[in-house]
Design an enzyme around this catalytic site. Structure first.
Site, PDB file in Angstrom:
ATOM      1  N   LEU A  41       0.833  -1.207   0.000  1.00 20.10           N
ATOM      2  CA  LEU A  41       0.000   0.000   0.000  1.00 20.10           C
ATOM      3  C   LEU A  41       0.862   1.250   0.000  1.00 20.10           C
ATOM      4  CD1 LEU A  41      -2.799   1.315   0.191  1.00 20.10           C
ATOM      5  CD2 LEU A  41      -2.610   1.168   2.681  1.00 20.10           C
ATOM      6  N   HIS A 261     -17.599   0.187   0.601  1.00 20.33           N
ATOM      7  CA  HIS A 261     -17.730   1.032  -0.594  1.00 20.33           C
ATOM      8  C   HIS A 261     -19.192   1.211  -1.014  1.00 20.33           C
ATOM      9  CE1 HIS A 261     -13.516   0.644  -0.631  1.00 20.33           C
ATOM     10  NE2 HIS A 261     -13.374  -0.316  -1.507  1.00 20.33           N
TER      11      HIS A 261
END
Length: 509
Positions: A41, A261
């Site tokens: 990440l 999401h």
């Protein structure tokens, strides 16, 4: 200020304006600490994002970047790992050198206070004894959140400036574990210091939902159960999880995509108009929506898992269970369709259909409102339902599907669209990456696009009973072929819920 930075001002809006207008803020030293700087990440998203913001002159002038991880690396190692993802052009060579001159790296153990004492000494040396503001980004596995945050609180807080903490999902695995994490964080930090990041809230079209809804008079009267037949929120990826199946198998598609999401997008579609664009006013309305949703039951769910496609190439030939990183006997779903209902005056009876999956036929994320049939049909069933579609990715767009007379001598209706495609309408505008927006939000102290603790609690309340039932009963997903639309049972569920799929119309971006 460079002309390049000025040209970005319309895109970044008020956040950037605040950064440049607040002279005192610009002069204060800021230190951005990447915990887990050696991980994927960090190298693929965080370092590239910080570089883009630095390159465009969007950060306070005295900003430094500190990487911290267990690995014994050098700054040159960090640079070599991140550069392939930073999109550096030849003309940027001098600027990228200046960026890495602002960077440093320390190796330490996440569980040892001594390592964090050394980190604090390093932060003090960067600030030269002056006031400073600290941002800590936890690009780490959740297993070390407790020790890292406790050590930050004990050893690394700013004395006179502010300290802020960015926490990456997953925020727990269910309601209980999420509550335990929230209780731990709240014992160390105040809510206004905690930024739970869901990068979908930084996407252009997700942020546009509020302006679309509350900045246009034409949508107000029809944005309710009297006119909307159903709402479909979609997240589709055309690739599988091969090589990453071990990580994915721990969470599954509902935890990975749907509970965060898609549910975040649902709240923005369904919420009432907030009193203002203040962060808490917006998040208050989102929480009210979640409180009106009952926990999901298995009868309103279709789960799927992709199998190999013999006609495919490469990874497409392989199914989820062919991945050696996936545990034998796994029953994890790679596809899910869920029907939810918001039990309030505006939305009672309107199905909100959430669908997401891996190894499907296309890459797409969108919000689709399908409106009810026109009463009193005079065109002999030739008219399709109107739809308003917000395309989040790829090819950002807003378009309305509507009926129009087909050109020519005959009086025949045909389906067409009113179209706002961003790459056509805004040809010379660079749309910032979601992480760019969100990290700028943290610098400026705006929490509108971050998840609050009560919001997180309600989201887990909705999905935890379903997740526990699936795991207890080891519910087997329905197989579907890599590259297909997913299980046909999902389309049947959508049809039963009230969605009408014509299947004859294709929007051309």
């Amino acid at each position: 200020m460079s002309s390049l930075a000025r040209s970005q001002s319309e895109v970044f809006g008020e956040i950037r304006k605040e950064l440049y207008d607040d002279h005192e803020f610009r002069q204060v030293t800021h230190v951005f600490v990447i915990m887990g700087a050696s991980g994927d990440l960090a190298k693929k998203k965080i370092y590239p994002t910080l570089w883009w913001l630095f390159k465009d002159g969007l950060l306070p002038e005295e900003t430094y970047f500190v990487g911290f991880a267990r690995s014994r690396l050098t700054l040159d190692d960090i640079r070599a790992a991140s550069l392939p993802y930073m999109k550096v052009k030849d003309v940027d060579n001098e600027r990228v050198s200046a960026f890495f001159q602002r960077n440093s790296y320390l190796s330490g153990r996440y569980t040892e206070g001594e390592s964090f004492s050394q980190l604090q000494s390093h932060l003090n040396s960067l600030c030269h004894g002056t006031d400073a503001n600290y941002i800590f980004y936890l690009a780490l596995p959740p297993t070390v959140y407790h020790s890292v945050t406790a050590n930050i609180r004990q050893h690394c807080m700013s004395n006179k400036g502010w300290s802020r903490l960015i926490v990456e999902k997953p925020f727990g695995r269910d309601l209980q574990s999420s509550e335990e994490l929230s209780a731990h964080l709240s014992s160390l930090f105040t809510e206004d210091q905690i930024y739970r990041i869901d990068h979908y809230l930084g996407k252009e079209m997700v942020q546009n939902l509020m302006v679309l809804r509350f900045g246009n008079r034409i949508f107000g009267p029809i944005w309710n159960r009297d006119s909307v037949a159903c709402v479909v929120l979609t997240f589709k990826e055309p690739f599988g999880t091969y090589g990453r199946g071990g990580y994915f198998d721990d969470f599954g598609i509902i935890r990975d995509v749907m509970q965060n999401h898609l549910l975040q997008m649902l709240t923005l579609v369904a919420m009432e108009k907030p009193a203002s664009t203040n962060s808490d006013d917006v998040r208050d309305e989102k929480v009210k929506v979640l409180k009106c949703i009952a926990p999901v039951t298995l009868g309103d769910v279709v789960l799927g898992r992709y199998e190999g496609n013999p006609a495919g190439e490469g990874e497409a030939k392989l199914g989820y269970l062919n991945d050696p990183t996936v545990p034998q006997g796994s029953h994890t779903a790679t596809f899910a369709t869920v029907v939810l209902y918001v039990h309030n005056e505006r939305w009672e009876g309107v199905p909100f259909i959430l669908r997401c999956g891996k190894a499907l036929n296309e890459r797409k994320a969108e919000v689709r409102l399908q409106f009810t049939d026109v009463p009193g049909d005079i065109f002999h069933s030739q008219c399709q339902r109107n739809e308003l579609v917000v395309r989040v990715q790829p090819d950002e767009a807003i378009y309305a599907k509507m009926m129009s007379k087909k050109p020519g001598v005959y009086f025949n209706p045909e389906e067409t669209e009113l179209d706002l495609t961003y790459r056509s309408r805004y040809k010379d505008v660079k749309l910032p990456d979601a992480y760019e927006r969100l990290i700028l939000d943290v610098f400026s102290g705006s929490q509108m696009h971050f998840v609050r603790s009560d919001e997180l609690r309600e989201a887990w309340r909705i999905f935890t009973p379903l997740l526990h039932q699936i795991e207890a009963e080891r519910t087997q997903p329905i197989p579907y072929v890599y590259g297909s639309r997913g299980p046909k049972e999902a389309d049947e569920l959508m049809q039963r819920a009230g969605f009408h799929y014509g299947g004859t119309y294709k929007y051309l971006a």
